[in-house]
Design a protein around this motif. Structure first.
Motif, mmCIF file in Angstrom:
data_model
loop_
_atom_site.group_PDB
_atom_site.id
_atom_site.type_symbol
_atom_site.label_atom_id
_atom_site.label_comp_id
_atom_site.label_asym_id
_atom_site.label_seq_id
_atom_site.Cartn_x
_atom_site.Cartn_y
_atom_site.Cartn_z
ATOM 1 N N MET A 107 0.853 -1.193 0.000
ATOM 2 C CA MET A 107 0.000 0.000 0.000
ATOM 3 C C MET A 107 0.888 1.241 0.000
ATOM 4 O O MET A 107 1.804 1.356 0.813
ATOM 5 N N PRO A 108 0.683 2.190 -0.916
ATOM 6 C CA PRO A 108 1.542 3.356 -0.993
ATOM 7 C C PRO A 108 1.405 4.237 0.234
ATOM 8 O O PRO A 108 0.367 4.284 0.886
ATOM 9 N N ALA A 109 2.472 4.957 0.546
ATOM 10 C CA ALA A 109 2.428 5.882 1.676
ATOM 11 C C ALA A 109 1.423 6.986 1.396
ATOM 12 O O ALA A 109 1.307 7.466 0.271
ATOM 13 N N GLN A 110 0.680 7.376 2.429
ATOM 14 C CA GLN A 110 -0.342 8.401 2.275
ATOM 15 C C GLN A 110 0.220 9.773 2.632
ATOM 16 O O GLN A 110 1.037 9.907 3.539
ATOM 17 N N ARG A 111 -0.206 10.778 1.893
ATOM 18 C CA ARG A 111 0.180 12.146 2.182
ATOM 19 C C ARG A 111 -1.007 12.851 2.818
ATOM 20 O O ARG A 111 -2.126 12.772 2.310
ATOM 21 N N PRO A 112 -0.818 13.554 3.933
ATOM 22 C CA PRO A 112 -1.932 14.228 4.594
ATOM 23 C C PRO A 112 -2.449 15.391 3.767
ATOM 24 O O PRO A 112 -1.772 15.883 2.865
ATOM 25 N N ASP A 113 -3.680 15.824 4.090
ATOM 26 C CA ASP A 113 -4.243 16.985 3.413
ATOM 27 C C ASP A 113 -3.582 18.257 3.943
ATOM 28 O O ASP A 113 -2.629 18.210 4.721
ATOM 29 N N LYS A 114 -4.092 19.403 3.523
ATOM 30 C CA LYS A 114 -3.466 20.668 3.889
ATOM 31 C C LYS A 114 -3.475 20.902 5.398
ATOM 32 O O LYS A 114 -2.678 21.687 5.910
ATOM 33 N N ASP A 115 -4.356 20.242 6.117
ATOM 34 C CA ASP A 115 -4.409 20.388 7.574
ATOM 35 C C ASP A 115 -3.597 19.310 8.291
ATOM 36 O O ASP A 115 -3.628 19.197 9.506
ATOM 37 N N GLY A 116 -2.893 18.496 7.524
ATOM 38 C CA GLY A 116 -2.075 17.455 8.124
ATOM 39 C C GLY A 116 -2.847 16.234 8.572
ATOM 40 O O GLY A 116 -2.375 15.466 9.402
ATOM 41 N N ILE A 117 -4.042 16.024 8.022
ATOM 42 C CA ILE A 117 -4.912 14.930 8.456
ATOM 43 C C ILE A 117 -4.915 13.802 7.422
ATOM 44 O O ILE A 117 -5.052 14.040 6.218
ATOM 45 N N VAL A 118 -4.754 12.595 7.901
ATOM 46 C CA VAL A 118 -4.961 11.401 7.076
ATOM 47 C C VAL A 118 -6.143 10.646 7.673
ATOM 48 O O VAL A 118 -6.135 10.307 8.855
ATOM 49 N N ILE A 119 -7.162 10.390 6.870
ATOM 50 C CA ILE A 119 -8.380 9.726 7.350
ATOM 51 C C ILE A 119 -8.209 8.220 7.240
ATOM 52 O O ILE A 119 -8.006 7.673 6.153
ATOM 53 N N ARG A 120 -8.293 7.543 8.365
ATOM 54 C CA ARG A 120 -8.126 6.091 8.420
ATOM 55 C C ARG A 120 -9.480 5.413 8.171
ATOM 56 O O ARG A 120 -10.435 5.643 8.923
ATOM 57 N N VAL A 121 -9.527 4.592 7.129
ATOM 58 C CA VAL A 121 -10.795 4.006 6.684
ATOM 59 C C VAL A 121 -10.775 2.485 6.781
ATOM 60 O O VAL A 121 -9.811 1.831 6.364
ATOM 61 N N LEU A 122 -11.865 1.941 7.312
ATOM 62 C CA LEU A 122 -12.097 0.497 7.336
ATOM 63 C C LEU A 122 -13.183 0.178 6.315
ATOM 64 O O LEU A 122 -14.241 0.808 6.315
#
Length: 212
Positions: free
Chosen positions: A1-16
């Motif tokens: 799985m490729p590394a995720q880049r956060p949005d402009k607010d530094g948030i990465v949304i973890r999804v199940l």
């Protein structure tokens, strides 16, 4: 799985993700993983597995198929909300009847959309519910308003749905975990409320209005 880049607010949304069809689940995972601010942390093939994964992975958002083997998406969402209230749930379905939409909203589901939804829209809905908002597919919302309130109790609706494939009283009773006599009473009551001659006609009427 490729590394995720956060949005402009530094948030990465973890999804199940939870779907009992492997191909669809994999396709959803692939599409959402293309988004810089979304990370797929788990893939479940049943509601029960989704509950277990949610407890260990603590996702921000759960994307759940409506109809899975075992407990369905709505019940899964309700149980996740009880054990992990910070996780927002989205239902995706190919069975977008108004009755399901109403049940989902009552269970605290924050997003409800058909499987025909585009990947871009699904990603935006993930962001919306993660931010505390709600999203309901406009067409499904309009159909739900037009269908009106169901005259059936939740148990009558459940039993009627178990009868929809032409099952016998014994089969319906087994599926609903009821006695045959109680099953007949629920079916008779549902048919009477809908003005139907029998359970088969009652099923057709209820489905036409989106109540099951």
């Amino acid at each position: 799985m490729p590394a995720q880049r956060p949005d402009k607010d530094g948030i990465v949304i973890r999804v199940l993700l939870a779907d009992d069809e492997n191909l669809i689940r994999s396709a959803l995972a692939t599409m959402l993983d293309l988004e810089d601010d979304i990370e797929i942390v788990g893939e479940a093939e049943s509601g029960e597995q989704a509950l277990s994964d949610a407890a260990t992975l603590s996702p921000d958002v759960a994307v759940l198929d409506l109809q899975m083997g075992g407990i369905d998406g709505i019940e899964t969402a309700q149980k996740i909300a009880e054990t992990l209230p910070t996780c927002a749930s989205i239902i995706v379905t190919s069975h977008g009847r108004p009755g399901y939409l109403k049940k989902a909203l009552e269970a605290g589901v924050r997003g409800f959309l058909p499987k025909t939804t585009s990947a871009a829209t699904l990603a935006e809905v993930v962001r919306t519910v993660h931010g505390g908002g709600r999203y309901v597919d406009p067409t499904l919302a309009a159909e739900a308003i037009g269908a009106g309130d169901s005259p059936l109790t939740p148990r009558e609706a459940d039993v009627l749905e178990f009868a929809a494939d032409g099952a016998s009283i014994a089969e319906i009773a087994q599926r609903a975990h009821l006695s045959p006599g109680t099953t007949r009473n629920y079916l008779s009551s549902a048919a009477a409320k809908l003005g139907a001659a029998n359970r088969h006609e009652a099923c057709a009427l209820a489905r036409r209005h989106g109540w099951i």
